[in-house]
Motif scaffolding. Structure first.
Motif: not given
Length: 389
Positions: A119, A154, A157, A182-183, A185-187, A189-190
Motif C-alpha cells: 500500500r 489528517l 484534511e 487526499a490520496a 494524506r491516505e498514504w 496515514r498508513i
C-alpha cells in the motif's frame, strides 16, 4: 490561509526532484521554534530518548553543533525500507535496508512497515514528488511535535482554515504542502501507522543500541569538527548565509545528505548526513557536509551559466548532482585541502565506482563530468566567496 501561500526552501534529495518550492522560510523558522509551543514565541526542545548530543554546555552554544534526532532517523528509515534507491550517489547507505531487515527476521519480528508495503511502495514509484517528503522531519524538533502536526493535518484534511491557532496553522501548512491531495494524506496515514508500529516493536531498541555503539565515532567527529574543520569552513558558511545551524548525523543516510534552509536567509539551517560507524570514518560526515553546503551556490552557478534553452531541455537537472559532488571537492581543496582526496575516494565509492590509488581528483572529475565553462565558473565562485567579496 492555504498551503499555497507558503514556499519551501530546501534542496531536493536528487537532481530529478528539484522542483520549485511550496513553504516559506519564515514558516520553517516558526515551525522549528514554536509550532507546538506552550506560549507564543517560546522554544520547545523535546528530544525523546537518551541525550545523544555530544556537546558540552559550551559546545551546545557553539556554531553548527553536531546533533542526533531520533525522529529524523525514524522518518528517513521508513523511506529507506520502501524506496527504490537507484540514484548514482544513493539516498541511503548501501545495504542499510537489507542489514536491518535481516536483524528483524532473526528476531522473528514482523511489523506494519512490511505488511503495508504493497500500500506504500507503489505510490513512491507512481508519484515521484513524494520522495521530497523525506525532508518533512527536518522541520520539527521532536517525534512528538512532528506526529502531533501530522495527526492534526489528517484530522482537518489539510485545511488550515479549520485551525484557530496560528502556530498550528503553520505546522499543518508544512505537512499539507508535502501531502496536498487526499490520496497523499491516505498514504501518510498508513505510513505513520506503520512507523509507530515499527518504532514500538523493534526499531527504537535497535536505534538505541546503535547510538551506544557509535558514541566513540560521534565523539571523534565532534572533536574533529569543532577543533579542526568547522573553523576553516566558517568563512564559506558565513559568506553564503549559513553562519550557523544544526549538523545532524542520521543512520540511514549516504553521500546524498538532506539540507533545509541552506542559503535561504533564515536563522536556522539544518544539514543531515550519514552517521559514521567507527571513529576512523568520522571524516566521512564532514565530506557530506561539504557536499551539502555547496548546494545553493552550485544552483546559482548553473542558473547563470546555462542558457534558457538548456534549462528548458533539463540540462540543469542532469548536471545538478555532479555539481554538488564537484563543488564539495573544490571547496575542500581550497579550505581544507588535506580532506580533498578522502572526499574524492568517498564519493567514488558511494557511486560504486573504482577508487584508484593515485590521481583520485582526476578520477572524480571524470566520473562526475561538467562542461568546462560550468566547472570553471563553479570554482571561480567558490574562490570569490572564500575571499569575502
Amino acid at each position: 490561509m492555504g498551503a499555497a501561500d507558503y514556499e519551501v526552501s530546501h534542496r531536493r534529495p536528487a537532481s530529478a526532484f528539484r522542483a520549485s518550492s511550496a513553504i516559506s522560510s519564515a514558516t520553517v523558522l516558526m515551525v522549528l521554534l514554536s509550532a507546538c509551543a506552550t506560549q507564543p514565541g517560546a522554544e520547545v526542545r523535546t528530544e525523546p530518548g537518551p541525550d545523544t548530543t555530544t556537546t558540552t554546555a559550551a559546545r551546545e552554544a557553539a556554531t553548527w553543533p553536531i546533533r542526533v534526532r531520533e525522529h529524523v532517523d525514524l522518518w528517513l528509515h521508513g523511506f529507506a525500507l520502501l524506496q527504490r534507491d537507484t540514484a548514482r550517489v544513493p539516498y541511503f547507505e548501501r545495504g542499510y535496508a537489507a542489514r536491518y531487515n535481516a536483524l528483524k527476521t532473526s528476531a522473528n519480528v514482523l511489523t506494519q512497515i512490511e505488511t503495508n508495503r504493497d500500500r506504500l511502495e507503489p505510490r513512491l514509484v507512481s508519484t515521484p514528488a513524494m520522495v521530497n517528503a523525506q525532508f518533512l522531519a527536518l522541520y520539527f524538533g521532536s517525534w512528538e511535535d512532528m506526529t502531533r502536526s501530522i495527526d492534526l493535518t489528517l484530522q482537518v484534511e489539510g485545511d488550515v482554515r479549520r485551525i484557530a491557532e496560528p502556530a498550528l496553522q503553520r505546522a499543518v501548512a508544512v505537512v499539507h504542502a508535502y501531502f496536498p491531495t487526499a490520496a497523499d494524506r491516505e498514504w501518510l496515514r498508513i505510513y505513520m501507522m506503520s512507523l509507530r508500529d515499527e518504532r514500538d516493536r523493534f526499531w527504537r531498541q535497535w536505534w538505541l543500541q546503535e547510538q551506544q555503539q557509535r558514541q566513540t565515532a560521534l565523539a571523534r567527529l565532534d572533536t574533529l569538527w569543532h577543533d579542526q574543520y568547522r573553523p576553516r569552513l566558517q568563512r564559506f558558511l558565513g559568506n553564503t548565509r549559513q553562519h550557523t545551524g544544526d549538523f545532524l548525523v542520521a543512520l540511514p543516510l549516504n553521500g546524498e545528505g538532506r539540507t533545509l534552509g541552506s542559503g535561504s536567509g533564515i536563522r536556522i539551517n539544518i544539514v543531515a548526513v550519514g552517521f559514521p560507524p567507527t571513529p576512523d570514518r568520522a571524516e566521512e560526515a564532514i565530506y557530506v557536509f561539504a557536499h551539502e553546503i555547496i548546494s545553493q551556490l552550485a544552483q546559482t552557478v548553473l542558473e547563470d551559466n546555462l542558457s534558457p534553452a538548456e534549462r528548458r531541455a533539463g540540462l540543469d537537472q542532469q548536471l545538478s548532482s555532479n555539481m554538488l559532488v564537484r563543488g564539495g571537492a573544490a571547496l575542500l581543496q581550497r579550505a581544507v585541502p588535506e580532506l580533498a582526496d578522502g572526499y574524492a575516494r568517498y564519493y567514488l565509492g558511494a557511486a560504486n565506482l573504482p577508487v584508484p590509488a593515485a590521481n583520485v581528483q582526476a578520477a572524480l572529475a571524470s566520473a562526475f563530468p561538467l562542461p568546462q565553462a560550468v566547472s570553471e565558473a563553479l570554482v571561480r565562485q567558490i574562490d570569490i566567496v572564500l575571499a569575502g567579496i
